[in-house]
Design a protein around this motif. Structure first.
Motif, PDB file in Angstrom:
ATOM      1  N   HIS A   9     -29.164  23.134  17.255  1.00 38.55           N
ATOM      2  CA  HIS A   9     -29.377  22.037  18.197  1.00 38.55           C
ATOM      3  C   HIS A   9     -30.809  21.500  18.170  1.00 38.55           C
ATOM      4  O   HIS A   9     -31.059  20.392  18.623  1.00 38.55           O
ATOM      5  N   CYS A  30     -32.957  28.410  23.171  1.00 37.86           N
ATOM      6  CA  CYS A  30     -31.498  28.435  23.335  1.00 37.86           C
ATOM      7  C   CYS A  30     -31.047  29.864  23.630  1.00 37.86           C
ATOM      8  O   CYS A  30     -30.182  30.098  24.472  1.00 37.86           O
ATOM      9  N   PHE A 190     -29.656  20.188  27.970  1.00 36.41           N
ATOM     10  CA  PHE A 190     -29.467  19.919  26.548  1.00 36.41           C
ATOM     11  C   PHE A 190     -30.048  18.542  26.196  1.00 36.41           C
ATOM     12  O   PHE A 190     -30.817  18.400  25.246  1.00 36.41           O
ATOM     13  N   GLN A 194     -33.353  17.598  23.761  1.00 39.05           N
ATOM     14  CA  GLN A 194     -33.242  16.634  22.653  1.00 39.05           C
ATOM     15  C   GLN A 194     -34.302  15.537  22.785  1.00 39.05           C
ATOM     16  O   GLN A 194     -34.952  15.178  21.812  1.00 39.05           O
TER      17      GLN A 194
END
Ligand SMILES: [Zn+2]
Ligand SMILES: [Zn+2]
Length: 256
Positions: A9, A30, A190, A194
């Motif tokens: 990710h 994570c 999340f 990002q």
């Protein structure tokens, strides 16, 4: 883990572990966020995708359990109605008064609600009686005593079962609500990671400000008002709840 593996990710981050479920690489952050403390993945970490999948499975398990419980309740209600009608007719015709009818409705209704257990008990009574009467076998007496005992405890067991099921339904609703909240927090986090990754060096206040990429982001707002570590702690406790809920649901299914 393969050398030089990066987070699935967060490709700019080195992987420190692999997801316990899909084996994708996950970075330290994570790992800390989706680390599992209970259940079948305890001591490992799942990636974001797999954690979301766990929640979906929780919701599916709840849906299935609700169906099972609904069927149980339908059986109980049908049993009570059949028992009550039969009891009313039988006791009414033998006693000939309203008191008898009421007694019959209550007693047989209660027994009818226990359906299968009562049928099994009746089977024992009949076969025990047969053994004793026709073959003179005294083990038949044992069967009859067991049958009587089953008939006496059956209504109590049914009542306990109904109370337990109602409590479980309440807890399951709580679990679904908790999980939905946890997923919401996870999704916000999340998206936050990002955006942060794509905007290195940009002030968080700018990103959360008007027109910023995180203007609607719950997690970013929590970081700004409560600080990074409080926001992390909150998120982690929400995620931990998901795996605890999984265990609780497994317990319910086993106690069916
Ligand atoms: Zn995974
Ligand atoms: Zn990562």
């Amino acid at each position: 883990m393969a050398e030089g593996m990066v987070c699935y990710h967060h490709p700019s981050q080195q992987a420190v572990a692999q997801c316990g479920r899909c084996k994708k690489g996950i970075c330290e952050d994570c790992y800390d966020t989706y680390g599992v403390t209970s259940g079948e993945y305890a001591g490992r970490a799942l990636c974001y995708d797999c954690t979301v999948l766990e929640v979906e499975e929780n919701v599916n398990a709840v849906t299935l359990l609700r169906k099972i419980i609904k069927t149980e309740f339908v059986f109980i209600i049908v049993g009570v109605v059949i028992g009550a009608v039969l009891g009313g007719i039988l006791m009414g015709s033998s006693s000939g008064d309203i008191g008898g009818v009421i007694m019959g409705v209550i007693l047989f209704g209660l027994l009818g609600g226990c359906g299968w257990a009562v049928l099994k008990a009746l089977g024992l009574l009949i076969s025990g009686g047969g053994d004793l009467g026709t073959k003179g076998d005294f083990r038949g007496l044992g069967k009859m005593i067991k049958g009587f005992a089953m008939i006496i405890v059956a209504p109590f067991r049914t009542i306990i079962k109904i109370v337990t099921r109602l409590r479980q339904i309440k807890e399951m609703n709580q679990i679904v609500a908790n999980d939905a909240l946890a997923v919401e927090e996870m999704k916000a986090y999340f998206a936050y990671t990002q955006v942060i990754e794509a905007n290195k060096g940009v002030e968080l206040a700018t990103l959360v400000g008007p027109g910023g990429a995180l203007v609607e982001n719950k997690y970013a707002k929590a970081v700004l008002s409560n600080g990074e570590s409080a926001a992390q702690t909150n998120l982690r406790s929400e995620v931990k709840q998901i795996f605890d809920n999984n265990e609780k649901l497994k317990d319910f299914s086993e106690k069916k």
